[in-house]
Design a protein around this motif. Structure first.
Motif, PDB file in Angstrom:
ATOM      1  N   LYS A  74       0.826  -1.211   0.000  1.00 19.81           N
ATOM      2  CA  LYS A  74       0.000   0.000   0.000  1.00 19.81           C
ATOM      3  C   LYS A  74       0.860   1.259   0.000  1.00 19.81           C
ATOM      4  O   LYS A  74       0.552   2.236  -0.684  1.00 19.81           O
ATOM      5  CB  LYS A  74      -0.932   0.001   1.212  1.00 19.81           C
ATOM      6  N   ALA A  75       1.942   1.247   0.765  1.00 22.76           N
ATOM      7  CA  ALA A  75       2.816   2.419   0.835  1.00 22.76           C
ATOM      8  C   ALA A  75       3.468   2.690  -0.519  1.00 22.76           C
ATOM      9  O   ALA A  75       3.569   3.844  -0.959  1.00 22.76           O
ATOM     10  CB  ALA A  75       3.886   2.206   1.905  1.00 22.76           C
ATOM     11  N   VAL A  76       3.920   1.635  -1.175  1.00 23.26           N
ATOM     12  CA  VAL A  76       4.542   1.796  -2.494  1.00 23.26           C
ATOM     13  C   VAL A  76       3.511   2.300  -3.501  1.00 23.26           C
ATOM     14  O   VAL A  76       3.800   3.195  -4.306  1.00 23.26           O
ATOM     15  CB  VAL A  76       5.159   0.465  -2.962  1.00 23.26           C
ATOM     16  N   GLU A  77       2.303   1.741  -3.449  1.00 21.23           N
ATOM     17  CA  GLU A  77       1.268   2.145  -4.392  1.00 21.23           C
ATOM     18  C   GLU A  77       0.892   3.616  -4.231  1.00 21.23           C
ATOM     19  O   GLU A  77       0.630   4.311  -5.214  1.00 21.23           O
ATOM     20  CB  GLU A  77       0.041   1.248  -4.251  1.00 21.23           C
ATOM     21  N   GLU A  78       0.871   4.093  -3.007  1.00 26.29           N
ATOM     22  CA  GLU A  78       0.589   5.509  -2.782  1.00 26.29           C
ATOM     23  C   GLU A  78       1.672   6.374  -3.425  1.00 26.29           C
ATOM     24  O   GLU A  78       1.389   7.430  -4.000  1.00 26.29           O
ATOM     25  CB  GLU A  78       0.480   5.793  -1.283  1.00 26.29           C
TER      26      GLU A  78
ATOM     27  N   LEU B  26       3.461   5.499  -6.057  1.00 27.09           N
ATOM     28  CA  LEU B  26       3.281   5.401  -7.503  1.00 27.09           C
ATOM     29  C   LEU B  26       2.187   6.348  -7.976  1.00 27.09           C
ATOM     30  O   LEU B  26       2.327   7.017  -9.022  1.00 27.09           O
ATOM     31  CB  LEU B  26       2.941   3.964  -7.900  1.00 27.09           C
ATOM     32  N   ARG B  27       1.096   6.405  -7.232  1.00 28.67           N
ATOM     33  CA  ARG B  27       0.016   7.336  -7.590  1.00 28.67           C
ATOM     34  C   ARG B  27       0.527   8.775  -7.599  1.00 28.67           C
ATOM     35  O   ARG B  27       0.185   9.567  -8.476  1.00 28.67           O
ATOM     36  CB  ARG B  27      -1.147   7.212  -6.601  1.00 28.67           C
ATOM     37  N   LYS B  28       1.339   9.101  -6.614  1.00 26.57           N
ATOM     38  CA  LYS B  28       1.866  10.459  -6.520  1.00 26.57           C
ATOM     39  C   LYS B  28       2.756  10.770  -7.720  1.00 26.57           C
ATOM     40  O   LYS B  28       2.677  11.862  -8.302  1.00 26.57           O
ATOM     41  CB  LYS B  28       2.650  10.618  -5.221  1.00 26.57           C
ATOM     42  N   LEU B  29       3.612   9.837  -8.105  1.00 21.17           N
ATOM     43  CA  LEU B  29       4.519  10.065  -9.225  1.00 21.17           C
ATOM     44  C   LEU B  29       3.770  10.203 -10.549  1.00 21.17           C
ATOM     45  O   LEU B  29       4.080  11.078 -11.360  1.00 21.17           O
ATOM     46  CB  LEU B  29       5.521   8.916  -9.334  1.00 21.17           C
ATOM     47  N   VAL B  30       2.808   9.343 -10.778  1.00 15.15           N
ATOM     48  CA  VAL B  30       2.083   9.347 -12.054  1.00 15.15           C
ATOM     49  C   VAL B  30       1.121  10.529 -12.140  1.00 15.15           C
ATOM     50  O   VAL B  30       0.900  11.100 -13.206  1.00 15.15           O
ATOM     51  CB  VAL B  30       1.338   8.006 -12.253  1.00 15.15           C
ATOM     52  N   GLY B  31       0.556  10.932 -11.011  1.00 12.61           N
ATOM     53  CA  GLY B  31      -0.355  12.066 -11.001  1.00 12.61           C
ATOM     54  C   GLY B  31      -1.785  11.667 -11.308  1.00 12.61           C
ATOM     55  O   GLY B  31      -2.123  10.486 -11.382  1.00 12.61           O
ATOM     56  N   LYS B  32      -2.630  12.665 -11.516  1.00  8.97           N
ATOM     57  CA  LYS B  32      -4.063  12.435 -11.707  1.00  8.97           C
ATOM     58  C   LYS B  32      -4.544  12.745 -13.118  1.00  8.97           C
ATOM     59  O   LYS B  32      -5.728  12.612 -13.406  1.00  8.97           O
ATOM     60  CB  LYS B  32      -4.856  13.290 -10.711  1.00  8.97           C
TER      61      LYS B  32
ATOM     62  N   LEU C 264      -4.488  -0.360 -10.429  1.00 10.47           N
ATOM     63  CA  LEU C 264      -4.133   0.881  -9.746  1.00 10.47           C
ATOM     64  C   LEU C 264      -4.377   2.110 -10.625  1.00 10.47           C
ATOM     65  O   LEU C 264      -4.898   3.130 -10.157  1.00 10.47           O
ATOM     66  CB  LEU C 264      -2.661   0.822  -9.329  1.00 10.47           C
ATOM     67  N   PHE C 265      -4.007   1.999 -11.909  1.00  3.03           N
ATOM     68  CA  PHE C 265      -4.097   3.164 -12.793  1.00  3.03           C
ATOM     69  C   PHE C 265      -5.305   3.138 -13.726  1.00  3.03           C
ATOM     70  O   PHE C 265      -5.416   3.986 -14.617  1.00  3.03           O
ATOM     71  CB  PHE C 265      -2.808   3.298 -13.607  1.00  3.03           C
TER      72      PHE C 265
END
Length: 339
Positions: free
Chosen positions: A142-146, A148-154, A173-174
């Motif tokens: 979960k920590a890693v996935e959070e 990854l979301r931050k790096l890729v953006g919205k 995830l994406f």
């Protein structure tokens, strides 16, 4: 803003002719829910295999669907072409799901998906102990996935490829961001797990295919995001895999790599087939440069407690540099993706 693809007049006539038949419309509805084999479609439609194959041939000729081979099985999916996919999704969206024929088809499809899930769960349970042993050495997923979301953006984008997709977790995830996602893996058993997971999550805009990440069975210069998650340590020549991944990117597309930092856990080489005991930042940066990618950001997730007894997860985000060559400048959003 994503543009709407145009269709030529003659092509539109052929498209309408191919779709304007009850069985073929039923097939399009079913494929909008995920990839299926001829056997699957034969069971659902209650028609002979030659008849189903004939319908599939006409849909293939009209480029409304696509076919790919997975060992001795042939799978069918909606076309990768944006114009064709938009047309099919528009038609399917207007059909009444309460129609008795469509409702019955979807019930039979659900039964097939349940069987897939059962097979996938059986495989997963056989290997769970091995995966849990490795997972216990690093920070929670979960920590890693959070991160990854931050790096890729919205910001939404068109296409994603996940190389060595495994359970299909990154496609999940994406999924809210991409229009079309493809996962590649060499293991048919893992593809079964990934399909079951995607279907359980209700993700219809992603598919998985059998293939080697050293020669991915997807188009080049066409994807906005390519991911390689916990795969490179299994590979003898990670640089080659990174170069192949880079070839899939459209100009200014991004490559996201997740793997372990260098470590000394020899048992992973002996018992879990790891060919490399982690990847060093300098080596990854060199491989990215050779692939004509610019390193944009790096994240690190160290294990709790004594770091030397666990595994540190590293994330590297790189970007295709061809836009820089084109005009000598980098747009603000290409320098740093905002969350």
């Amino acid at each position: 803003m994503l543009t709407r693809p145009a269709i030529q007049l003659d092509q539109m006539v052929d498209t309408l002719k191919a779709a304007a038949e009850t069985s073929r419309l039923r097939i399009l509805v079913l494929l909008s829910q995920g990839d299926l084999t001829v056997t699957d479609l034969t069971e659902i439609l209650g028609q002979s295999q030659p008849r189903v194959s004939r319908h599939l041939k006409l849909l293939l000729e009209a480029q409304l669907i696509a076919r790919y081979q997975e060992g001795s099985w042939a799978y069918f999916r909606l076309s990768d072409m944006d114009a064709a996919r938009e047309f099919v999704e528009g038609v399917v969206a207007r059909l009444d799901r309460a129609d008795p024929v469509i409702d019955r088809d979807l019930e039979r499809l659900s039964a097939i998906k349940r069987r897939r899930e059962e097979r996938a769960a059986e495989y997963f349970s056989r290997n769970a102990a091995s995966w849990d042993e490795i997972r216990s050495l690093h920070v929670p997923d979960k920590a890693v996935e959070e991160g990854l979301r931050k790096l890729v953006g919205k910001r939404p984008f068109q296409s994603m490829v996940d190389l060595g997709t495994g359970t299909g977790r990154l496609l999940e995830l994406f999924a809210p961001l991409y229009q079309r996602g493809v996962g590649i893996d060499l293991s048919r058993e893992m593809l079964a797990v990934a399909r079951a997971n995607l279907e359980r999550a209700g993700i219809a805009n992603a598919q998985v295919r059998l293939g080697d990440i050293a020669a991915p069975p997807v188009e080049r210069d066409a994807h906005d995001l390519v991911t390689i998650h916990q795969v490179l340590h299994f590979i003898d020549r990670p640089g080659v895999a990174i170069r192949e991944a880079a070839r899939l990117l459209r100009p200014s597309g991004r490559l996201l790599i997740v793997d372990f930092a260098p470590h000394g856990h020899e048992f992973l080489r002996e018992e879990h087939a790891h060919m490399r005991l982690g990847l060093a930042d300098g080596q990854v940066a060199e491989w990215l440069d050779e692939a004509e990618l610019d390193l944009v950001d790096v994240m690190e997730f160290a294990p709790r407690g004594e770091a030397d007894k666990g595994l540190t997860v590293k994330v590297w985000l790189a970007r295709d540099r061809r836009i820089q060559i084109a005009d000598g400048t980098v747009p603000a959003d290409a320098q740093k993706e905002t969350a």
